[in-house]
Enzyme design. Structure first.
Site: not given
Ligand code: SER
Length: 342
Positions: A31-35, A75, A164, A168, A196
């Site tokens: 998932g390296g191209l995420g934030q 993937d 989500y 987790k 973040i």
């Molecule tokens: N930044 C995440 C979200 O808003 C929370 O871990 O889904």
């Protein structure tokens, strides 16, 4: 050649052998191209060398986005392909970022189950097979409406109401199970991240994203329409602290980690407080509120603040950026980026 270990201690894994030989670890980031991926890769590449840190994602990297080292399209739901990458690249440490965040997850429940749960199963099985070290973040989203909301401790009620969050909690519990299982003893490490804030990369599909988007809209247009109520208080963190904390947790000697899932906190704010702080730099900023019921409900189910004293005690975690420093830094970076694009 890798030791394929189902039982740690029966023979040395590649990670341990590399450490003993003084060689830097080989690291794969999913998932390296995420934030977070490119910033973490940059930090790890400066420590271990560009070629030892491989960024991966299920989409192709546009030119310049994967930084100064290798990129592999991969993937996480494809076990055989991922297995080949880990084996052929001699991976020692895996940082697993590939996930669908809270808001997008509610729109794509089946895909979130496939990626967040199925992808994690693949990663965990490879961690076990090749005796890797695995870092996978969890989130404030792993808590729910019945969790105590202020100064939320590590061990508490976890009944999230998003896919989500459910995925987790699954990550946390399965990772810990594989860690304490006498046959597997997987080196699983997990930190619960708050929202973040980052100036060089954009978040996507989360509930806390407003806190980044507002900077762009404020600077470009002097206006922002916020989808959360002005009094919605959530835990947040500046990206440099998040990356440093991740690297510190990756580095901590295994026996120092008395737990395997830790809260990581910095500061909390409401949209109203962020607007006031940002107006110090953009005095003409006007914000209106058009509430998105889905994201508001998610935010209302999350803690307002986290207790991270166990992380401080066990691996020395301490944040550096507060709201004022974060706002100043974000403003400077985004101004610079916008100027460059002109
Ligand atoms: N930044 C995440 C979200 O808003 C929370 O871990 O889904």
């Amino acid at each position: 050649m890798h030791a394929i270990a189902t039982r740690r201690g029966s023979f040395l894994g590649s990670s341990m052998r590399r450490w003993l030989s003084g060689k830097p670890p080989r690291i794969l980031i999913t998932g390296g191209l995420g934030q977070l991926g490119t910033e973490l890769a940059q930090c790890l590449r400066s420590k271990y060398g560009n070629d030892n840190v491989i960024l991966s994602d299920n989409k192709e990297a546009e030119s310049g986005t994967s930084g100064s080292g290798p990129f592999i399209r991969c993937d996480v739901t494809d076990f055989d392909y991922l297995d080949g990458v880990v084996k052929n690249e001699g991976i020692d440490w895996l940082v697993h970022f590939a996930t669908l965040l809270s808001a997008i997850g509610e729109k794509k429940v089946d895909e979130a189950i496939r990626v967040n749960i199925g992808g994690f199963h693949n990663v965990l099985n490879l961690t076990r097979k090749y005796n890797l070290r695995l870092f996978c973040p969890s989130t404030i989203g792993a808590f729910g409406p019945s969790t105590p909301r202020i100064d939320t401790p590590d061990l508490t009620i976890q009944r999230p109401n998003t896919i989500y969050g459910v995925s987790k909690v699954h990550v946390e519990l399965l990772g810990e199970y594989y860690h304490q299982h006498p046959e597997y003893q997987v080196d699983f490490r997990c930190a619960r991240f708050p929202g973040i804030l980052s100036g060089n990369t954009l978040p996507g599909g989360g509930t806390t994203d407003y806190a980044v988007h507002i900077f762009y809209e404020a600077i470009k247009r002097g206006r922002y329409t916020c989808y959360l109520r002005p009094d919605t208080r959530l835990p947040m963190m500046y990206i440099d602290d998040c990356i440093r904390g991740t690297v510190e947790m990756l580095h901590a000697p295994s026996d120092q980690l008395k737990m395997r899932t830790y809260n990581m906190a910095a500061f909390s704010f409401t949209p109203d407080q962020l607007v006031k702080e940002l107006q110090k730099y953009v005095p003409h900023l006007k914000v209106d509120y058009v509430i998105d019921p889905v994201r508001q409900k998610i935010a209302d189910s999350w803690p307002e603040s986290l207790n991270d004293s166990n992380a401080t005690r066990d691996w020395g975690w301490k944040h550096d950026y507060d709201l004022a420093k974060t706002t100043r830094t974000m403003y400077d970076i985004i101004m610079r980026n916008i100027d460059k694009d002109k």
